[in-house]
Each structure stands twice: as C-alpha cells, then as structure tokens.
Design a protein around this motif. Sequence first.
Motif, PDB file in Angstrom:
ATOM      1  N   ALA A 223      -8.311  -3.533  -8.210  1.00  0.00           N
ATOM      2  CA  ALA A 223      -7.162  -2.708  -8.603  1.00  0.00           C
ATOM      3  C   ALA A 223      -6.266  -2.455  -7.408  1.00  0.00           C
ATOM      4  N   ALA A 224      -4.963  -2.353  -7.657  1.00  0.00           N
ATOM      5  CA  ALA A 224      -3.997  -2.068  -6.597  1.00  0.00           C
ATOM      6  C   ALA A 224      -2.893  -1.177  -7.153  1.00  0.00           C
ATOM      7  N   ASP A 225      -2.466  -0.215  -6.364  1.00  0.00           N
ATOM      8  CA  ASP A 225      -1.411   0.727  -6.741  1.00  0.00           C
ATOM      9  C   ASP A 225      -0.373   0.837  -5.641  1.00  0.00           C
ATOM     10  N   ILE A 226       0.856   1.140  -6.055  1.00  0.00           N
ATOM     11  CA  ILE A 226       1.915   1.586  -5.147  1.00  0.00           C
ATOM     12  C   ILE A 226       2.432   2.905  -5.697  1.00  0.00           C
ATOM     13  N   LYS A 227       2.410   3.957  -4.859  1.00  0.00           N
ATOM     14  CA  LYS A 227       2.875   5.269  -5.279  1.00  0.00           C
ATOM     15  C   LYS A 227       3.987   5.717  -4.337  1.00  0.00           C
ATOM     16  N   TYR A 228       4.976   6.394  -4.903  1.00  0.00           N
ATOM     17  CA  TYR A 228       6.076   6.905  -4.093  1.00  0.00           C
ATOM     18  C   TYR A 228       6.262   8.386  -4.363  1.00  0.00           C
ATOM     19  N   ARG A 229       6.096   9.208  -3.319  1.00  0.00           N
ATOM     20  CA  ARG A 229       6.345  10.640  -3.404  1.00  0.00           C
ATOM     21  C   ARG A 229       7.834  10.869  -3.193  1.00  0.00           C
TER      22      ARG A 229
END
Length: 304
Positions: A223-229
């Motif tokens: 699994a891979a994620d990109i998150k932006y605050r």
Amino acid sequence: MRGKLKWVWIPAFAGMTMGIAASLWAETQSGLSFLKIGVGARPIGLGGAYTAMAHDATALYWNPAGLSSLSKKEISAMHSEWLLGSNFDFLGIGYPSKIGTLGFGVSMLSQPQQEGRDAQGRKTSDFSARDSAFSLALGRRLSLETRLGLGLKLIQSRIGAYQGQGFALDLGAMRHLQATPLSFGLAVQNLGPGIKFIEERTKLPLTLSSGLGYHAFGSFVLAADIKYRVYDKKTIWAMGTEYGLGGSFALRAGYSLTEIGGRNSLSGLGAGFGLKIAQYRLDYSMTPFGELGDTHRVSLGARW
C-alpha cells in the motif's frame, strides 16, 4: 475570574501537549492535532498507508467509502498508550443496511491530571484535558468497482471548565480496477470551519489523501499513500506491506515520510502483527518517537 483562569490553564495545557504536537510535525498552522492520530493497529503497522485499504470499521477515520466493503456487522476497539502519559482510544462499529453501510465511532485523547497555578504561580486545584471526536458515516457501493462515503464528526476539546466544539465532514471514494489486484482511494478529512475555543478560532487539520493498494496471491499486500495537510502545507508519503501466513497470522511493516523545512526526513515507522481466529482478530503495532518514547497500539475486532 474566568479571564484569569484562562491564562493559567492555556499555558499549562500548551506545555503538556508540546511533545504530542512535536510528534505530529510541529510548526503547524492547524490545531486539534489529535485528529491526525491514526486509528487501528493494522493501519499504523502499514505506516498509515490505508486510504485504498480501509475495508473495516476503521474506515470511519481513513476513508468512509471503505465501510461499503462490510457485508457483516463489525466492531473494532483500539487502545494506545500515547505520549507523555496520555491515552488514545477508538471504538468503531460498522452496520450494513439497505442504504449502505452505516458507521458509528468515537476517538478520544485523554491527558493525565495537571496541577493548576494562578497568575502568581500559587498552586490551585488540578484540572484535566480531553479531546474527542464522535463520527457518523455512510459508505455506499455504486457498482462492483466504485464506492463512495460520507462522514460527519462532532469534535470537542475540553480544558478544565472550558470547552470548544464544532463539526467536520469526511469524504471518500474507492475504485477497484477490474480484473486486477489494484485498488485506488481518495479521501478528504476534517473539512470544516474550525472550532472556536474561548476567544480564538482554531483551524482543523484539513487533509487530502490518495492511495493505492495491491493484493497478490491472497497473502501479500502493498500500500502507498500521499497526504497533504492543507493549512500546514506539508506532504506526507506513506508506504506499507503485509504478508499473511496461513490465513490467520500476518506480519506488517511501513513508514511515512514528511517534508519539514523543504527537506525530507523520516517521521514515522510502523511495525506489527495480526492474529485472526474465526470471526475475531487481534492486531498490534509499535511506532518509535525517539526521545519521546515509543507508542503501542492494540486493536480487537469482531464480525458477525
């Protein structure tokens, strides 16, 4: 009197939460940092890469669209010995219905009792602090490949006799690519006007997430994620892997990487295991935080 107490409690609380804020990427422009703490030992064991993987009751936090994967009722509970003597707990329930799968949940960060001081530094009565989020969500399957989700959260923050509260929305979508082991997820977390506490309004940690999940041979997961605050202007990259042994035991490892001051630095490691017996499951994960110590999560779940 209320004004004097305000200036006593707020500095005390700020000191108490300094370590927690540091562990969640300091120099932020948003508040309510407990909303950044991930729920579930399995997702944390995967480094927080769960936007496209959330197929259980913890989807209440990661991606409400994942609730639609539940064909049976599920309950999931998690306890974590968090930083500086605090505790973080989560309870989530998934309930399939004719309109989709309903989700009900609560997460809570509770602090130990703190010693109160007046403006002259003299000891007063002790006080406590607690942050809570109560969630109601719906995940609905539009087709065999596409799912959507919507969540509503009531957020409360209490310091002694003072309390602030507000609402936020979570949005999610998932798509399984037909005839492939790939899934794709999108989520918007903590969309709302913020919370007014005493005389100031605090922004929520609005987060945009996208993720990929890969299932192979029924036992290997990547699994891979990109998150932006959005308000903090920080990007988080997360990756995790899971390997199942015999269908009842699984090993997990993952990490997350965040940008601080324009440079990449390792901000989070995750490792753990899962044990499944009939309709019950036990999961454990550990995350190191350097000088602040390690955090441990234990989750229990059941489907029926």
